[in-house]
Design a protein around this motif. Structure first.
Motif, PDB file in Angstrom:
ATOM      1  N   LYS A 145       4.095  18.226  -1.280  1.00 44.56           N
ATOM      2  CA  LYS A 145       3.718  17.435  -2.333  1.00 44.56           C
ATOM      3  C   LYS A 145       4.057  18.412  -3.438  1.00 44.56           C
ATOM      4  O   LYS A 145       4.592  17.964  -4.523  1.00 44.56           O
ATOM      5  CB  LYS A 145       2.452  16.803  -2.321  1.00 44.56           C
ATOM      6  CG  LYS A 145       2.524  15.506  -1.376  1.00 44.56           C
ATOM      7  CD  LYS A 145       1.167  15.135  -1.297  1.00 44.56           C
ATOM      8  CE  LYS A 145       0.931  13.979  -0.711  1.00 44.56           C
ATOM      9  NZ  LYS A 145      -0.455  13.328  -0.549  1.00 44.56           N
ATOM     10  N   ASN A 152      10.965  18.079  -9.017  1.00 41.27           N
ATOM     11  CA  ASN A 152      11.170  16.944  -9.969  1.00 41.27           C
ATOM     12  C   ASN A 152      11.118  17.849 -11.429  1.00 41.27           C
ATOM     13  O   ASN A 152      11.882  17.254 -12.247  1.00 41.27           O
ATOM     14  CB  ASN A 152      10.095  15.963  -9.892  1.00 41.27           C
ATOM     15  CG  ASN A 152      10.496  14.911  -8.885  1.00 41.27           C
ATOM     16  OD1 ASN A 152      11.438  14.297  -8.822  1.00 41.27           O
ATOM     17  ND2 ASN A 152       9.308  14.807  -7.970  1.00 41.27           N
ATOM     18  N   VAL A 180       7.576   7.214   6.043  1.00 37.87           N
ATOM     19  CA  VAL A 180       8.090   5.785   5.062  1.00 37.87           C
ATOM     20  C   VAL A 180       7.563   6.184   3.925  1.00 37.87           C
ATOM     21  O   VAL A 180       8.265   5.879   2.597  1.00 37.87           O
ATOM     22  CB  VAL A 180       7.681   4.494   5.622  1.00 37.87           C
ATOM     23  CG1 VAL A 180       7.942   3.546   4.576  1.00 37.87           C
ATOM     24  CG2 VAL A 180       8.489   4.229   6.899  1.00 37.87           C
ATOM     25  N   SER A 181       6.295   6.714   3.500  1.00 37.62           N
ATOM     26  CA  SER A 181       5.860   6.800   2.227  1.00 37.62           C
ATOM     27  C   SER A 181       6.684   7.934   1.518  1.00 37.62           C
ATOM     28  O   SER A 181       6.264   8.131   0.121  1.00 37.62           O
ATOM     29  CB  SER A 181       4.330   7.356   2.283  1.00 37.62           C
ATOM     30  OG  SER A 181       4.266   8.568   2.703  1.00 37.62           O
ATOM     31  N   LEU A 183       9.994   8.302   1.673  1.00 28.78           N
ATOM     32  CA  LEU A 183      11.443   8.054   1.194  1.00 28.78           C
ATOM     33  C   LEU A 183      11.607   7.908  -0.214  1.00 28.78           C
ATOM     34  O   LEU A 183      12.723   8.023  -0.713  1.00 28.78           O
ATOM     35  CB  LEU A 183      11.551   6.598   2.146  1.00 28.78           C
ATOM     36  CG  LEU A 183      11.690   6.843   3.735  1.00 28.78           C
ATOM     37  CD1 LEU A 183      11.770   5.294   4.308  1.00 28.78           C
ATOM     38  CD2 LEU A 183      12.661   7.755   4.197  1.00 28.78           C
ATOM     39  N   LYS A 184      10.561   7.384  -0.839  1.00 26.31           N
ATOM     40  CA  LYS A 184      10.770   7.284  -2.201  1.00 26.31           C
ATOM     41  C   LYS A 184      10.949   8.290  -2.963  1.00 26.31           C
ATOM     42  O   LYS A 184      11.428   8.351  -4.093  1.00 26.31           O
ATOM     43  CB  LYS A 184       9.556   6.206  -2.766  1.00 26.31           C
ATOM     44  CG  LYS A 184       8.349   7.323  -2.645  1.00 26.31           C
ATOM     45  CD  LYS A 184       7.001   6.265  -3.147  1.00 26.31           C
ATOM     46  CE  LYS A 184       5.731   7.211  -2.864  1.00 26.31           C
ATOM     47  NZ  LYS A 184       4.316   6.239  -3.048  1.00 26.31           N
ATOM     48  N   HIS A 185      10.645   9.600  -2.589  1.00 32.34           N
ATOM     49  CA  HIS A 185      10.766  10.949  -3.234  1.00 32.34           C
ATOM     50  C   HIS A 185      12.205  11.400  -3.250  1.00 32.34           C
ATOM     51  O   HIS A 185      12.629  12.289  -4.096  1.00 32.34           O
ATOM     52  CB  HIS A 185      10.013  11.981  -2.616  1.00 32.34           C
ATOM     53  CG  HIS A 185       8.509  11.505  -2.803  1.00 32.34           C
ATOM     54  ND1 HIS A 185       7.587  11.627  -4.052  1.00 32.34           N
ATOM     55  CD2 HIS A 185       7.559  11.349  -1.722  1.00 32.34           C
ATOM     56  CE1 HIS A 185       6.514  11.093  -3.980  1.00 32.34           C
ATOM     57  NE2 HIS A 185       6.357  11.074  -2.667  1.00 32.34           N
ATOM     58  N   THR A 187      16.383  11.120  -3.328  1.00 28.37           N
ATOM     59  CA  THR A 187      17.740  10.772  -3.732  1.00 28.37           C
ATOM     60  C   THR A 187      18.572  10.436  -2.258  1.00 28.37           C
ATOM     61  O   THR A 187      19.319   9.478  -2.298  1.00 28.37           O
ATOM     62  CB  THR A 187      18.797  11.452  -4.824  1.00 28.37           C
ATOM     63  OG1 THR A 187      17.586  11.563  -5.762  1.00 28.37           O
ATOM     64  CG2 THR A 187      19.623  10.986  -5.228  1.00 28.37           C
ATOM     65  N   LYS A 214      14.651  -2.362   0.754  1.00 26.14           N
ATOM     66  CA  LYS A 214      13.637  -2.529  -0.285  1.00 26.14           C
ATOM     67  C   LYS A 214      13.272  -1.230  -0.823  1.00 26.14           C
ATOM     68  O   LYS A 214      12.390  -1.058  -1.996  1.00 26.14           O
ATOM     69  CB  LYS A 214      12.597  -3.286   0.372  1.00 26.14           C
ATOM     70  CG  LYS A 214      11.675  -2.592   1.442  1.00 26.14           C
ATOM     71  CD  LYS A 214      10.713  -3.554   1.787  1.00 26.14           C
ATOM     72  CE  LYS A 214       9.809  -2.862   3.066  1.00 26.14           C
ATOM     73  NZ  LYS A 214       8.655  -3.918   3.514  1.00 26.14           N
ATOM     74  N   TRP A 215      13.585  -0.058  -0.068  1.00 20.99           N
ATOM     75  CA  TRP A 215      12.987   1.158  -0.637  1.00 20.99           C
ATOM     76  C   TRP A 215      14.013   1.742  -1.553  1.00 20.99           C
ATOM     77  O   TRP A 215      13.856   2.870  -2.237  1.00 20.99           O
ATOM     78  CB  TRP A 215      13.089   2.426   0.407  1.00 20.99           C
ATOM     79  CG  TRP A 215      11.397   2.041   1.152  1.00 20.99           C
ATOM     80  CD1 TRP A 215      10.353   2.950   0.921  1.00 20.99           C
ATOM     81  CD2 TRP A 215      11.280   1.297   2.110  1.00 20.99           C
ATOM     82  NE1 TRP A 215       9.310   2.671   1.415  1.00 20.99           N
ATOM     83  CE2 TRP A 215       9.805   1.642   2.271  1.00 20.99           C
ATOM     84  CE3 TRP A 215      11.669   0.427   3.063  1.00 20.99           C
ATOM     85  CZ2 TRP A 215       8.930   0.787   3.222  1.00 20.99           C
ATOM     86  CZ3 TRP A 215      11.072  -0.246   4.009  1.00 20.99           C
ATOM     87  CH2 TRP A 215       9.706  -0.168   4.072  1.00 20.99           C
ATOM     88  N   ASP A 216      15.261   1.195  -1.884  1.00 19.53           N
ATOM     89  CA  ASP A 216      16.091   1.422  -2.919  1.00 19.53           C
ATOM     90  C   ASP A 216      16.305   2.892  -2.956  1.00 19.53           C
ATOM     91  O   ASP A 216      16.417   3.560  -3.918  1.00 19.53           O
ATOM     92  CB  ASP A 216      15.527   1.167  -4.264  1.00 19.53           C
ATOM     93  CG  ASP A 216      15.151  -0.464  -4.475  1.00 19.53           C
ATOM     94  OD1 ASP A 216      16.212  -1.188  -4.037  1.00 19.53           O
ATOM     95  OD2 ASP A 216      14.224  -0.715  -5.323  1.00 19.53           O
ATOM     96  N   ILE A 217      16.887   3.405  -1.761  1.00 19.78           N
ATOM     97  CA  ILE A 217      17.264   4.763  -1.466  1.00 19.78           C
ATOM     98  C   ILE A 217      18.587   4.767  -2.060  1.00 19.78           C
ATOM     99  O   ILE A 217      19.624   4.075  -1.576  1.00 19.78           O
ATOM    100  CB  ILE A 217      17.300   5.327  -0.209  1.00 19.78           C
ATOM    101  CG1 ILE A 217      15.781   5.028   0.440  1.00 19.78           C
ATOM    102  CG2 ILE A 217      17.894   6.575   0.176  1.00 19.78           C
ATOM    103  CD1 ILE A 217      15.810   5.102   1.881  1.00 19.78           C
TER     104      ILE A 217
END
Length: 313
Positions: A145, A152, A180-181, A183-185, A187, A214-217
């Motif tokens: 993390k 970022n 899964v949590s 995946l949003k991090h 690109t 739905k995760w918009d990868i």
């Protein structure tokens, strides 16, 4: 100064790979998905930085010497006299498929801590890569993390490859929720077909792709072994068949695929459309296929110059 290079965060392994399907004799090799990625990107000519904790015993020296020989920069890794390098026994089936039989980790608490990360490596590089191998244990998850925060802050392109090894997790549910949590991090996300179905709790490629939408990868890549691979961008899906090679051992093929993929993103940026996305996918497929032609994840010497010439055309 132009940012160059790929950071790989992880845990180095000593692989004990069976020399044949009897699984009675083993060959000691450098391994670990994040190591494979670092070496793969280095062989493709990119500056490669590996972040981990290294031991100083014979296995630790073996790992460090091999990585330095491959041109991987270890200046931002940490050494520990009490660290013992992890090991994994890899069995082979008669068809050359790998089976991760067992893990050895005598010092599970000896990992790279978040306070041991250095921001300057993120400042100079273009891509940050990580996998699930630093997510199953709380301390290493916190390090991941913190690394993502640096990535970022310094506008690194973030890439994630699940590389699921369920034997390392306390339960399937814990593994699924955690991965899964994250995946949003990213690109760029790369999953094997069976990993997609496990994470999405589906039983077909089509269902898995529909559910993961739905995760918009931004850029999703799915490897399918001998069937090839597919990529999804902005709702558009493209497929690329696997090149025909004489497969001996599939260990590290997915990591080589990912190295080829990151080379494309590093050198040419984001694919502008379907044509470029297909080119990236085909190049990664070729790199991944070549990695299967010898025993071990890093033993196949690919003619990268020839591959790069083809890609640059």
């Amino acid at each position: 100064m132009e940012k160059q290079g790929v950071i790989s965060l992880g845990e180095a392994f000593v692989d004990y790979i069976s020399t044949d399907s009897t699984n009675t004799k083993f060959r000691q090799l450098l391994g670990g998905a994040t190591v494979n990625l670092a070496v793969g990107t280095s062989r493709l000519g990119l500056p490669a930085y590996y972040l981990c904790k290294l031991g100083t015993d014979s296995n630790g020296q073996f790992v460090e010497q091999k990585l330095k020989k491959e041109g991987v920069n270890l200046a931002f890794s940490v050494r520990s006299d009490t660290k013992r390098m992890c090991g994994v026994y890899v069995h082979l089936t008669e068809s050359g498929e790998r089976n991760f039989h067992s893990y050895i980790n005598h010092t599970p608490e000896e990992i790279l801590r978040e306070d041991e990360l250095r921001s300057d490596v993120f400042e100079k590089t273009r891509i940050f890569y990580f996998g699930s191998g630093t997510l199953f244990q709380q301390k290493s998850k916190e390090t991941t993390k913190a690394a993502l925060e640096y990535a970022n802050e310094f506008s690194n392109l973030i890439a994630f490859d699940a590389n699921l090894r369920l034997k390392r997790w306390e339960s399937e549910g814990h593994c699924r929720r955690t991965v899964v949590s994250f995946l949003k991090h990213a690109t760029i996300v790369k999953l094997a077909e069976d990993e997609l179905n496990f994470l999405m709790e589906t039983n077909s490629l089509e269902a898995g792709l529909e559910k993961i939408l739905k995760w918009d990868i931004p850029y999703l890549f799915i490897t399918m072994g001998g069937k090839g691979a597919c990529a999804v961008m902005n709702g558009t899906t493209v497929f690329s068949p696997a090149p025909k090679v004489d497969t001996i051992d599939t260990t590290g093929a997915g990591d080589a695929f990912m190295a080829g993929l990151l080379y494309c993103f590093h050198e040419k940026g984001m694919p502008a459309g379907k044509t470029e996305l297909t080119e990236y996918l085909q190049f990664a497929n070729r790199v991944g296929a070549q990695a299967t032609t010898k025993i071990g994840s890093l033993t196949s010497r690919i003619d990268f110059m020839e591959l790069k010439k083809h890609f640059e055309k």
